[in-house]
Design a protein around this motif. Sequence first.
Motif, PDB file in Angstrom:
ATOM      1  N   UNK A 203      20.031  25.701 -42.621  1.00 44.89           N
ATOM      2  CA  UNK A 203      19.125  24.556 -42.661  1.00 44.89           C
ATOM      3  C   UNK A 203      19.791  23.387 -41.960  1.00 44.89           C
ATOM      4  N   UNK A 204      18.996  22.412 -41.523  1.00 46.56           N
ATOM      5  CA  UNK A 204      19.537  21.172 -40.975  1.00 46.56           C
ATOM      6  C   UNK A 204      19.509  20.042 -42.004  1.00 46.56           C
ATOM      7  N   UNK A 253      12.805  26.548 -36.022  1.00 45.48           N
ATOM      8  CA  UNK A 253      12.679  26.160 -34.617  1.00 45.48           C
ATOM      9  C   UNK A 253      13.660  25.047 -34.242  1.00 45.48           C
ATOM     10  N   UNK A 254      13.881  24.113 -35.160  1.00 45.24           N
ATOM     11  CA  UNK A 254      14.801  23.009 -34.882  1.00 45.24           C
ATOM     12  C   UNK A 254      16.237  23.503 -34.753  1.00 45.24           C
ATOM     13  N   UNK A 255      16.617  24.493 -35.559  1.00 44.16           N
ATOM     14  CA  UNK A 255      17.969  25.061 -35.457  1.00 44.16           C
ATOM     15  C   UNK A 255      18.150  25.762 -34.119  1.00 44.16           C
ATOM     16  N   UNK A 256      17.150  26.544 -33.709  1.00 39.44           N
ATOM     17  CA  UNK A 256      17.230  27.234 -32.413  1.00 39.44           C
ATOM     18  C   UNK A 256      17.359  26.215 -31.280  1.00 39.44           C
ATOM     19  N   UNK A 257      16.564  25.153 -31.337  1.00 39.42           N
ATOM     20  CA  UNK A 257      16.623  24.121 -30.301  1.00 39.42           C
ATOM     21  C   UNK A 257      17.990  23.448 -30.282  1.00 39.42           C
ATOM     22  N   UNK A 258      18.507  23.102 -31.455  1.00 38.15           N
ATOM     23  CA  UNK A 258      19.814  22.436 -31.527  1.00 38.15           C
ATOM     24  C   UNK A 258      20.927  23.361 -31.070  1.00 38.15           C
ATOM     25  N   UNK A 259      20.821  24.640 -31.401  1.00 40.43           N
ATOM     26  CA  UNK A 259      21.824  25.619 -30.977  1.00 40.43           C
ATOM     27  C   UNK A 259      21.852  25.745 -29.463  1.00 40.43           C
ATOM     28  N   UNK A 260      20.656  25.822 -28.855  1.00 36.85           N
ATOM     29  CA  UNK A 260      20.578  25.924 -27.396  1.00 36.85           C
ATOM     30  C   UNK A 260      21.176  24.683 -26.735  1.00 36.85           C
ATOM     31  N   UNK A 262      23.466  22.862 -27.893  1.00 35.54           N
ATOM     32  CA  UNK A 262      24.913  22.859 -28.113  1.00 35.54           C
ATOM     33  C   UNK A 262      25.637  23.887 -27.246  1.00 35.54           C
ATOM     34  N   UNK A 263      24.891  24.760 -26.577  1.00 37.15           N
ATOM     35  CA  UNK A 263      25.519  25.735 -25.697  1.00 37.15           C
ATOM     36  C   UNK A 263      25.503  27.163 -26.192  1.00 37.15           C
ATOM     37  N   UNK A 264      24.812  27.437 -27.299  1.00 31.17           N
ATOM     38  CA  UNK A 264      24.701  28.815 -27.775  1.00 31.17           C
ATOM     39  C   UNK A 264      23.945  29.653 -26.755  1.00 31.17           C
ATOM     40  N   UNK A 265      24.286  30.935 -26.677  1.00 25.76           N
ATOM     41  CA  UNK A 265      23.627  31.823 -25.713  1.00 25.76           C
ATOM     42  C   UNK A 265      22.709  32.832 -26.382  1.00 25.76           C
ATOM     43  N   UNK A 266      22.775  32.922 -27.695  1.00 26.04           N
ATOM     44  CA  UNK A 266      21.929  33.876 -28.417  1.00 26.04           C
ATOM     45  C   UNK A 266      21.696  33.378 -29.833  1.00 26.04           C
ATOM     46  N   UNK A 267      20.722  33.957 -30.508  1.00 23.65           N
ATOM     47  CA  UNK A 267      20.443  33.583 -31.894  1.00 23.65           C
ATOM     48  C   UNK A 267      19.816  34.762 -32.616  1.00 23.65           C
ATOM     49  N   UNK A 335      10.489  30.779 -30.471  1.00 19.28           N
ATOM     50  CA  UNK A 335      11.553  29.781 -30.328  1.00 19.28           C
ATOM     51  C   UNK A 335      12.637  30.279 -29.372  1.00 19.28           C
ATOM     52  N   UNK A 336      12.985  31.552 -29.459  1.00 19.63           N
ATOM     53  CA  UNK A 336      13.982  32.110 -28.543  1.00 19.63           C
ATOM     54  C   UNK A 336      13.508  32.005 -27.101  1.00 19.63           C
ATOM     55  N   UNK A 337      12.259  32.381 -26.858  1.00 19.94           N
ATOM     56  CA  UNK A 337      11.741  32.332 -25.492  1.00 19.94           C
ATOM     57  C   UNK A 337      11.663  30.895 -24.970  1.00 19.94           C
TER      58      UNK A 337
END
Length: 369
Positions: A203-204, A253-260, A262-267, A335-337
């Motif tokens: 969670x955020x 969706x917000x976690x996926x967006x924040x991860x992307x 931050x430089x994450x490449x997968x989720x 969200x991934x796409x």
Amino acid sequence: MSDQIPEQPAPRPPPASLRGRGTNMNPDSRYDAHSRHAVDDGWWQSEPDTDPRTELGIDASRSIISHNDSPDIPFDRSVNPYRGCEHGCVYCYARPTHAWLGLSPGLDFERRLFHKPDAAAQLRRALAKPDYRPATLVLGANTDPYQPIERRLGSTRAILEVLLEARHPVAITTKSALVLRDLPLLRELAAADLVAVQMSITTLDAELARRLEPRAASPQRRLRAVEDLANAGIPTGVLVSPLIPGLTDQDMEAIVAAAAAAGAVRAGALLVRLPLELKDLFSDWLRTHYPQRADKVLSLIRQCRDGPLNAAAFGERMTGTGPVAALLQQRFGLALRRHALARQDSGWQLSAKAFRAPAVDPRQLSLWD
């Protein structure tokens, strides 16, 4: 002199929650011959213990690598430096394993911990066996390898040193920023395509995280760790897990967006699992911290599990079934796409071509060095 009986103080029930702990429940091991139940009979003799200390014991088991053949798990081996986890995540599916030790999956799981003083030496011997065949080894499949006691004991770091020496692929799952301590080792592993890190972010909402995962890093600290890992060239992903419908899924969706960002490449995302004693522990936690939402959350989980609070069938236990579970997966896929992230399963495919069996005695020089 008065003959009146002195008035007794009002009974004090145990605290609804313990500071820094995920649960105040401590049910007996399911393997015990007898079980005990706390009863408030009005005769409290002392103050309840509101700050139970962490105790550390020795794990004397002789094997270090755990193997699995589960068709819905994308790896077949793992190492868990610690039994029990001080992070205290109330939803942790590993809690019931503490019953194997004759301890409670409740409070005991987060305060009575065990470690292997010779974990690195055991791993060295396992990798040096003539019949060993390398494949991605996961650190943190059961309990967090970077939980607070790692700062003092260093078992995870010692294991990484052996894996680096052997050029063995490793995937790390954690919710701790302590992983950044080992950036020099991770950089060397990454240069040979030997490492991936998965940061778990549920969670955020900082307040919700504090109650769900009382001794884990804050969500924002974990996102900063993702950014630091990515900037250091470490392939990094985010696990939006567990998804708890009606409680944490609004942040997906917000976690996926924040991860992307931050430089994450997968989720990846996995539905909450509540095996054995965990059903009662989690239900009690919900009614303690979110009483007005408890029935709704439990109902949504049941809808994802075809009625019960848990389902253990392969192919269903990680994602659930039914319309609610399908909607969660659909939202996650979108969200991934939207943010061009790969699915987490791709993070387990690491190269084992460079593997070389380590010397059983680390003081022994390699013929090839």
